[in-house]
Design an enzyme around this catalytic site. Structure first.
Site, PDB file in Angstrom:
ATOM      1  N   CYS B 104      -6.206   9.684   4.663  1.00 17.09           N
ATOM      2  CA  CYS B 104      -4.898   9.978   4.081  1.00 17.09           C
ATOM      3  C   CYS B 104      -4.126  10.646   5.209  1.00 17.09           C
ATOM      4  O   CYS B 104      -4.420  11.779   5.570  1.00 17.09           O
ATOM      5  CB  CYS B 104      -4.993  10.912   2.882  1.00 17.09           C
ATOM      6  N   SER B 108      -4.436  14.600   1.880  1.00 20.35           N
ATOM      7  CA  SER B 108      -5.870  14.531   1.631  1.00 20.35           C
ATOM      8  C   SER B 108      -6.185  13.657   0.425  1.00 20.35           C
ATOM      9  O   SER B 108      -7.158  13.902  -0.269  1.00 20.35           O
ATOM     10  CB  SER B 108      -6.412  15.938   1.409  1.00 20.35           C
TER      11      SER B 108
END
Lengths: 104, 203
Positions: B104, B108
């Site tokens: 990502c 996250s």
């Protein structure tokens, strides 16, 4: 880069991070903000170069301040009372806000 | 006051989180018990064993593998794994010629319902930025050296769409049950920074 995982399931390095995570998910569950909106806010703080969990806390505080749900001064004052309560609590006992001196 | 007692010292961040929780609880926006339940769920109960069960089933059940390819959200939901935030899932299958890795780049985002919460390195700036630019070098740092001819594809997860890597089934596992196979499926193999473990005694 493949640093060994810490306790707390490898996701958290301190209990406050787990608590902060839980708080944020609960707020999203309650419809205070959508998760995509949240990740956008978090990503923006991370992009400014802050450490992950510092960025998380700043992003959440900003989201709550924008919505008038928790204002920075209010958070700071109450955080000081929590620190005060911690000092007044003997080691090994749970820290309770009531333990803070009433002056704070 | 004597200073031989043990003062509790709260980290300032810890104090701010407690302050937020107090304010939000007072306003009735959250329930501390619900917060604790969320933490317990993701820190302790939900973990890579969920994803491993999905992968092992895909290895042993071609119809399920097909479903997982077409509609991973529904396929994993049929096993009881649903995203909390209504996110969609996509499964990407490794082959000898193509290796998948997830990241990502924004923050996250990660398939929580299948892998639990992301490890520290997944959230680190070096991983998030470098795996896109030089995936082969980053994988080598994880001890994963892929053949030159294997292509690497990096998938950027978002809040709405999260990925699961289905690693290749290890050689020498013919006839194994899904339960036994699941033991070979590591978290890293489902992120793409590793591969499934080889069965013992197989080089």
């Amino acid at each position: 880069m493949s640093t060994p995982d810490t306790p707390f399931g490898g996701a958290f390095q301190a209990p406050w991070q787990a608590q902060l995570f839980g708080l944020t998910v609960a707020l999203s569950d309650a419809g205070v903000f959508s998760w995509p909106l949240w990740t956008e806010a978090l990503g923006a703080k991370i992009a400014e170069g802050f450490d992950y969990w510092d960025a998380w806390l700043m992003a959440l505080e900003a989201m709550l301040a924008e919505r008038g749900l928790a204002l920075p001064d209010e958070v700071t004052a109450l955080a000081h009372r929590w620190e005060d309560a911690a000092h007044a609590t003997p080691h090994g006992q749970p820290i309770r806000l009531e333990n803070a001196s009433q002056l704070g | 006051m004597p200073h031989d007692h043990h003062d509790n010292h709260l980290d300032p961040m810890d104090a701010r989180v407690r302050a937020l929780e107090t304010i939000l609880t007072t306003k009735g926006l959250i329930d501390p018990a619900a917060v604790d339940a969320i933490v317990e769920t993701y820190a302790e109960r939900v973990g890579p064993q969920n994803g491993a069960a999905v992968v092992a089933r895909a290895w042993t059940d071609p119809e399920f593998a097909d479903w997982l390819t077409r509609d991973a959200t529904a396929a994993v939901a049929s096993m009881g794994f649903t995203g909390r935030q209504g996110e969609h899932m996509r499964a990407v299958f490794n082959t000898p010629g193509l290796h998948h890795v997830i990241v990502c780049t924004l923050c996250s985002c990660y398939p929580w319902s299948l892998l639990g919460l992301p490890p520290v390195w997944y959230k680190s700036p070096p991983y998030r930025s470098r795996v896109v630019i030089e995936p082969r070098a980053v994988l080598a740092e994880f001890g994963l050296v892929l053949p030159e001819e294997t292509q690497i594809r990096v998938w950027d997860s978002t809040a709405e769409l999260r990925y699961l890597v289905v690693p290749m089934r290890p050689e020498g596992t013919e006839g194994w049950s899904a339960e036994a196979l699941a033991e070979l499926v590591t978290r890293e193999s489902m992120i793409g920074t590793g591969i499934a473990r080889a069965p013992e005694g197989v080089a």
